[in-house]
Design a protein around this motif. Structure first.
Motif, PDB file in Angstrom:
ATOM      1  N   SER A 250       5.437  -8.342   8.749  1.00  0.00           N
ATOM      2  CA  SER A 250       3.925  -8.283   8.859  1.00  0.00           C
ATOM      3  C   SER A 250       3.609  -8.012  10.097  1.00  0.00           C
ATOM      4  CB  SER A 250       3.077  -9.486   8.538  1.00  0.00           C
ATOM      5  OG  SER A 250       3.538 -10.515   9.300  1.00  0.00           O
ATOM      6  N   ALA A 251       2.899  -7.162  10.695  1.00  0.00           N
ATOM      7  CA  ALA A 251       2.319  -6.409  11.936  1.00  0.00           C
ATOM      8  C   ALA A 251       1.002  -6.197  11.922  1.00  0.00           C
ATOM      9  CB  ALA A 251       3.147  -5.229  12.086  1.00  0.00           C
ATOM     10  N   ARG A 252       0.493  -6.453  13.109  1.00  0.00           N
ATOM     11  CA  ARG A 252      -0.890  -5.853  13.370  1.00  0.00           C
ATOM     12  C   ARG A 252      -0.914  -5.121  14.861  1.00  0.00           C
ATOM     13  NH1 ARG A 252      -5.724  -7.274  16.027  1.00  0.00           N
ATOM     14  NH2 ARG A 252      -7.590  -7.007  14.567  1.00  0.00           N
ATOM     15  N   TRP A 253      -1.717  -4.090  14.680  1.00  0.00           N
ATOM     16  CA  TRP A 253      -1.772  -3.200  15.950  1.00  0.00           C
ATOM     17  C   TRP A 253      -3.393  -3.195  16.148  1.00  0.00           C
ATOM     18  CZ3 TRP A 253       1.461  -1.913  12.111  1.00  0.00           C
ATOM     19  CH2 TRP A 253       2.660  -1.317  12.356  1.00  0.00           C
ATOM     20  N   ALA A 254      -3.764  -3.132  17.464  1.00  0.00           N
ATOM     21  CA  ALA A 254      -5.169  -3.146  17.962  1.00  0.00           C
ATOM     22  C   ALA A 254      -5.179  -2.114  19.024  1.00  0.00           C
ATOM     23  CB  ALA A 254      -5.842  -4.424  18.213  1.00  0.00           C
ATOM     24  N   VAL A 255      -6.029  -0.888  18.766  1.00  0.00           N
ATOM     25  CA  VAL A 255      -5.808  -0.037  20.036  1.00  0.00           C
ATOM     26  C   VAL A 255      -7.346   0.452  20.358  1.00  0.00           C
ATOM     27  CG1 VAL A 255      -4.937   2.413  20.689  1.00  0.00           C
ATOM     28  CG2 VAL A 255      -3.881   1.022  19.135  1.00  0.00           C
ATOM     29  N   SER A 256      -7.606   0.396  21.575  1.00  0.00           N
ATOM     30  CA  SER A 256      -8.979   1.033  22.021  1.00  0.00           C
ATOM     31  C   SER A 256      -8.947   2.373  22.619  1.00  0.00           C
ATOM     32  CB  SER A 256      -9.587  -0.222  23.065  1.00  0.00           C
ATOM     33  OG  SER A 256     -10.718   0.473  23.704  1.00  0.00           O
ATOM     34  N   ARG A 257     -10.047   3.082  22.344  1.00  0.00           N
ATOM     35  CA  ARG A 257     -10.048   4.253  23.153  1.00  0.00           C
ATOM     36  C   ARG A 257      -9.811   4.367  24.517  1.00  0.00           C
ATOM     37  NH1 ARG A 257     -14.907   5.404  25.824  1.00  0.00           N
ATOM     38  NH2 ARG A 257     -16.628   3.794  25.691  1.00  0.00           N
ATOM     39  N   LEU A 258      -9.898   2.980  25.253  1.00  0.00           N
ATOM     40  CA  LEU A 258      -9.696   3.048  26.804  1.00  0.00           C
ATOM     41  C   LEU A 258      -8.265   3.111  27.029  1.00  0.00           C
ATOM     42  CD1 LEU A 258     -12.353   0.235  27.555  1.00  0.00           C
ATOM     43  CD2 LEU A 258     -12.542   2.887  27.749  1.00  0.00           C
ATOM     44  N   SER A 259      -7.557   2.446  25.985  1.00  0.00           N
ATOM     45  CA  SER A 259      -5.849   2.501  26.179  1.00  0.00           C
ATOM     46  C   SER A 259      -5.382   3.866  25.542  1.00  0.00           C
ATOM     47  CB  SER A 259      -5.473   1.330  25.561  1.00  0.00           C
ATOM     48  OG  SER A 259      -5.639   1.012  24.022  1.00  0.00           O
ATOM     49  N   SER A 260      -5.984   4.688  24.861  1.00  0.00           N
ATOM     50  CA  SER A 260      -5.370   5.697  24.097  1.00  0.00           C
ATOM     51  C   SER A 260      -6.035   7.115  24.419  1.00  0.00           C
ATOM     52  CB  SER A 260      -5.605   5.567  22.714  1.00  0.00           C
ATOM     53  OG  SER A 260      -5.206   6.886  22.220  1.00  0.00           O
ATOM     54  N   ARG A 261      -5.365   8.159  24.908  1.00  0.00           N
ATOM     55  CA  ARG A 261      -5.930   9.434  25.191  1.00  0.00           C
ATOM     56  C   ARG A 261      -6.056  10.299  24.085  1.00  0.00           C
ATOM     57  NH1 ARG A 261      -2.006  11.939  29.230  1.00  0.00           N
ATOM     58  NH2 ARG A 261      -3.604  13.851  29.386  1.00  0.00           N
TER      59      ARG A 261
END
Length: 438
Positions: A250-261
């Motif tokens: 099981s895995a969970r990702w959380a990505v914000s637009r501030l940390s991604s281009r």
């Protein structure tokens, strides 16, 4: 035979034995390529790697601009306004995107080769807020809109249902975005663009190799659980939380637009562009990793073959020198060929019973054969038994080196140092000037 000539002949024999070892290495490469061909055939017949981009909101608008000009009509100067209308397409990313799903795996193959195929059931939810992009002059007037979802391979779609603002909408093939290639789209009523636009997508997707997502949302979260016990997490973002066990992961990702281009890349790409630089670079996901690649492990084992031959030949030569028991050049050759047969047995058996059992069977067979043979060559069952047990221990050590790649250099250097120390201790009183003179 003088010791110098004997050492030269043994060294020459080691070089000659590299020929069958190189042939075995070529055979391993050939089988690897065949396995890759079968994997590609299964992917062509089922579905390839899957990468989800979106959902995104594609809007077709009219760009209206006004131009003023001065005209002379019969000596009278006047101003006229001319309006131009040009088509304009743009993409809108969701404010939030949440993906939850489960993954089930199965093996599909042909003959001796098989690859894992995954079936992923996913629910994508989020919300759009339609904000037209700024233009240099004039205004944008939306005319049509679609919700688009990019995929790695459309053939993997088994079921999909889409709801916009709580209403079911029909989905059609094709992404309508040039740089996406594969994908799906659904028409969006223009009236829905005036307020917030929540969406929900239920998707059953099949693929091979890997499953990835592109974080197009202002806030993107992905939660996935599956039954594959050897996931390889990869991409620009690793999971914030993960658990891996024998029963699955099981895995969970959380990505914000501030940390991604990705958001900047989307804003810079027109839907009609053939490529969109930077979008797919921000992807993340997992790959179904084979726990033990039998061909890779066999190839790594062959790299230690020359070292094993040198250790065994050195041990036989040491017993020959200390016990004054001459060993013929042919007997060295048969010993080397028996050790080379270990790798052929390992390769052939691993295709049927797996790498671990194949390694054990090949090691027992070759250790027993050489123990029996060297008992006659060196004149004693005890010596033959000692060589057989020593060779079995070497094979056991090699297996540990293959399974523990991080400590391979440390263990290997320690064993070589111990072997050198043992030889120096046993031969410290040997008079090499007179040894082997006839």
């Amino acid at each position: 035979m003088r010791i110098g000539w004997k050492l030269a002949l043994v060294g020459l024999l080691l070089l000659l034995l590299l020929v069958p070892l190189m042939m075995l290495s070529g055979l391993v490469t050939e089988r690897q390529q065949r396995g890759q061909e079968v994997a590609a055939e299964i992917a062509r017949a089922t579905a390839g790697e899957q990468a989800l981009v979106g959902p995104l909101l594609l809007v077709e608008a009219e760009h209206r601009t006004e131009h003023r000009r001065v005209v002379n009509r019969g000596g009278h100067m006047s101003q006229e306004t001319e309006e131009t209308v040009q088509p304009f397409h743009y993409l809108v990313a969701p404010e939030q995107l949440a993906v939850t799903g489960s993954l089930r795996s199965e093996r599909r193959g042909r003959s001796l080769f098989s690859v894992p195929v995954f079936h992923a059931s996913q629910k994508l939810t989020g919300r759009f807020r339609h904000v037209p992009p700024p233009v240099d002059a004039g205004q944008l007037q939306p005319k049509r809109a679609w919700l688009v979802l990019g995929l790695g391979d459309n053939r993997g779609v088994r079921r999909i249902s889409l709801e916009l603002a709580g209403k079911a909408i029909a989905v059609e093939p094709g992404s309508r975005v040039a740089w996406l290639g594969e994908g799906l789209h659904a028409a969006v009523p223009l009236a829905a663009l005036d307020g917030g636009l929540p969406f929900s997508v239920d998707l059953d997707l099949t693929g091979t190799g890997s499953l990835a997502w592109v974080p197009v949302g202002g806030e993107t979260s992905v939660s996935l659980a599956g039954d594959w016990p050897h996931p390889g997490f990869e991409g620009h973002h690793l999971p914030d939380q993960r658990e891996v066990g024998d029963s699955g992961f099981s895995a969970r990702w959380a990505v914000s637009r501030l940390s991604s281009r990705v958001s900047q890349a989307l804003a810079a790409c027109a839907p009609s562009d053939g490529r969109c630089e930077g979008v797919f670079e921000g992807a993340f996901g997992l790959r179904l990793v084979e726990p033990v690649d039998r061909y890779l492990m066999t190839e790594r084992a062959i790299k230690y073959a020359l070292l094993f031959l040198g250790l065994v030949f050195g041990a036989v030569f040491l017993v020959e020198a200390l016990a004054a028991r001459p060993v013929h050049f042919v007997q060295y050759g048969l010993t080397g060929l028996a050790m080379a047969m270990f790798y052929l047995l390992l390769l052939s058996l691993s295709e049927h019973i797996g790498f671990g059992p194949a390694y054990a069977a090949a090691a027992v067979a070759c250790s027993s054969l050489l123990g029996f043979y060297l008992a006659g060559v060196l004149g004693g069952r005890g010596r033959g038994l000692g060589f057989g047990l020593g060779l079995a221990a070497l094979y056991g050590l090699l297996y540990l080196l293959l399974r523990s790649e991080d400590h391979a250099l440390l263990v290997g250097s320690g064993v070589l140092f111990a072997a050198l120390a043992a030889v120096m201790a046993l031969t410290r009183r040997v008079d090499w000037h007179t040894l082997g003179r006839t």
